[in-house]
Design a protein around this motif. Structure first.
Motif, short mmCIF file in Angstrom:
data_model
loop_
_atom_site.label_atom_id
_atom_site.label_comp_id
_atom_site.label_asym_id
_atom_site.label_seq_id
_atom_site.Cartn_x
_atom_site.Cartn_y
_atom_site.Cartn_z
N GLU A 171 0.83 -1.21 0.00
CA GLU A 171 0.00 0.00 0.00
C GLU A 171 0.87 1.25 0.00
N SER A 207 -4.85 0.28 -2.34
CA SER A 207 -6.21 0.46 -1.84
C SER A 207 -7.07 1.28 -2.79
N LYS A 208 -6.42 2.04 -3.69
CA LYS A 208 -7.17 2.90 -4.62
C LYS A 208 -7.24 2.32 -6.04
N GLN A 224 -8.42 0.36 -9.13
CA GLN A 224 -9.76 -0.04 -9.55
C GLN A 224 -9.73 -1.14 -10.61
N SER A 239 -10.92 -4.94 5.23
CA SER A 239 -11.87 -5.17 4.14
C SER A 239 -12.82 -6.30 4.51
N THR A 294 -12.75 -1.65 -5.77
CA THR A 294 -11.41 -1.37 -5.21
C THR A 294 -11.18 -2.43 -4.12
N ARG A 320 -6.01 5.63 -9.36
CA ARG A 320 -6.96 4.55 -9.63
C ARG A 320 -6.44 3.53 -10.64
N HIS A 356 -8.99 -2.10 -0.84
CA HIS A 356 -9.26 -1.01 0.10
C HIS A 356 -9.32 -1.57 1.52
N LYS A 357 -8.51 -1.01 2.40
CA LYS A 357 -8.43 -1.42 3.82
C LYS A 357 -7.94 -2.86 4.02
N SER A 358 -7.39 -3.46 2.98
CA SER A 358 -6.96 -4.86 3.13
C SER A 358 -5.74 -5.00 4.04
#
Length: 328
Positions: free
Chosen positions: A88, A94-95, A97, A129, A116, A225, A119-121
């Motif tokens: 990250e 996380s962004k 797409q 996530s 996405t 993205r 995201h938060k993974s």
């Protein structure tokens, strides 16, 4: 001898098994909550692959493979708070797409078509996530957590694995000469379910000193993205810059030798700080401008090529100065 990619065939098998579900379940927005033991098994297998792949990418980036706790004792390497956190930091995963592009998936809500999944993974617990929460739940208590083994969580987990596989493959794709469109770039990259988001860095404001700041318009959030960047290959970029510098040199010589320009600046010294284009237009209009500004070398460009490059947020084009480029 290159190391064989052991991860992509496994990903393709998981994709194949997921696609089998679409033969029995109509994949639409109102079916995303559908759950089963089969889906639970696929989520676990996806997540195990994510763990392995994230650790390998972490190692490739030079991550600390022997972490310690605050007391200095050796501890396990965590795929999320260690490995995915570093990915990250480096790549803003996380962004990134992806689009759901399978022809037999019938999602209509935008949030179910554009994902996405990372995201938060890199976070844990309820801050992480949803697919990762589902993985932990069905792994440790499948009987009471089966509802979390849903199509939605499997779709997100598989999407996360797809992105990590693309970064592991780290491929550049030759698109061809510039008169061809970017339709020659297949952004599915081998997937039958997903397409990777990409942006264009082919709009350039040419100048004597070139770098990524010359990309016009600036990529901004679109870069964050994007998994791939469509750009000129480095050889073409250097050749374009060299031709611009040669034409610029001729333009300066014509400008400085022009009697019309000298006469105009003598009468209008207030224009001396203006650009060549502005002075030419004021002094003699478009006819004078076309006689002064040179495109001799630029118009000869024939073999300019484009490529798709993986977006690692480490720079798109090389930095060039007029002296070093003309010397080449």
């Amino acid at each position: 001898m290159s190391t064989p990619n052991l991860y992509w065939p496994v990903y393709k098998n998981l994709e194949k098994e997921f696609l089998k579900l679409a033969d029995y379940i109509h994949f639409s927005d109102d079916q995303l909550g559908t759950y089963s033991m089969f889906i639970a098994d696929l989520i676990v297998r996806c997540s195990v692959e994510i763990e392995a792949l994230s650790k390998e990418l972490y190692c490739m980036l030079g991550g600390n493979m022997s972490p310690t706790d605050p007391q200095g004792n050796n501890r396990d390497l965590y795929f999320d708070t260690d490995c995915l956190a570093l990915l990250e930091q480096k790549w803003l995963l996380s962004k990134k797409q992806i689009a759901v592009s399978a022809i037999n998936f019938y999602f209509t809500d935008e949030k179910n078509k554009i994902l996405t999944p990372l995201h938060k993974s890199h976070k844990r617990g309820t801050s992480g996530s949803k697919w990762k929460q589902a993985y932990q739940a069905v792994k440790h208590d499948r009987r009471n957590s089966l509802k979390k083994a849903s199509i939605e969580n499997l779709l997100q987990a598989l999407g996360a694995l797809y992105i990590l596989n693309l970064y592991y493959r780290d491929e550049r794709t030759d698109i061809g000469r510039v008169y061809l469109s970017d339709h020659d770039f297949d952004n599915r990259a081998g997937s039958e379910i997903f397409s990777a988001h990409y942006c264009h860095a082919t709009g350039l404001s040419m100048s004597l000193n070139m770098n990524d700041s010359c990309i016009n318009p600036p990529l901004g959030d679109e870069l964050e993205r994007s998994i791939y960047i469509i750009k000129y290959d480095d050889k073409s970029f250097e050749e374009m810059h060299k031709n611009f510098c040669l034409d610029h040199q001729i333009t300066i010589e014509r400008f400085e030798k022009s009697t019309e320009i000298k006469a105009f600046l003598t009468e209008h010294p207030e224009y001396s700080e203006k650009s060549i284009n502005e002075i030419c237009m004021e002094a003699g209009g478009i006819n004078l401008l076309t006689r002064i500004v040179c495109f001799q070398h630029t118009m000869k460009e024939k073999d300019t090529r484009m490529e798709a490059m993986l977006n690692k947020h480490s720079g798109i084009y090389p930095e060039l100065s007029p002296l070093e480029d003309i010397e080449h």
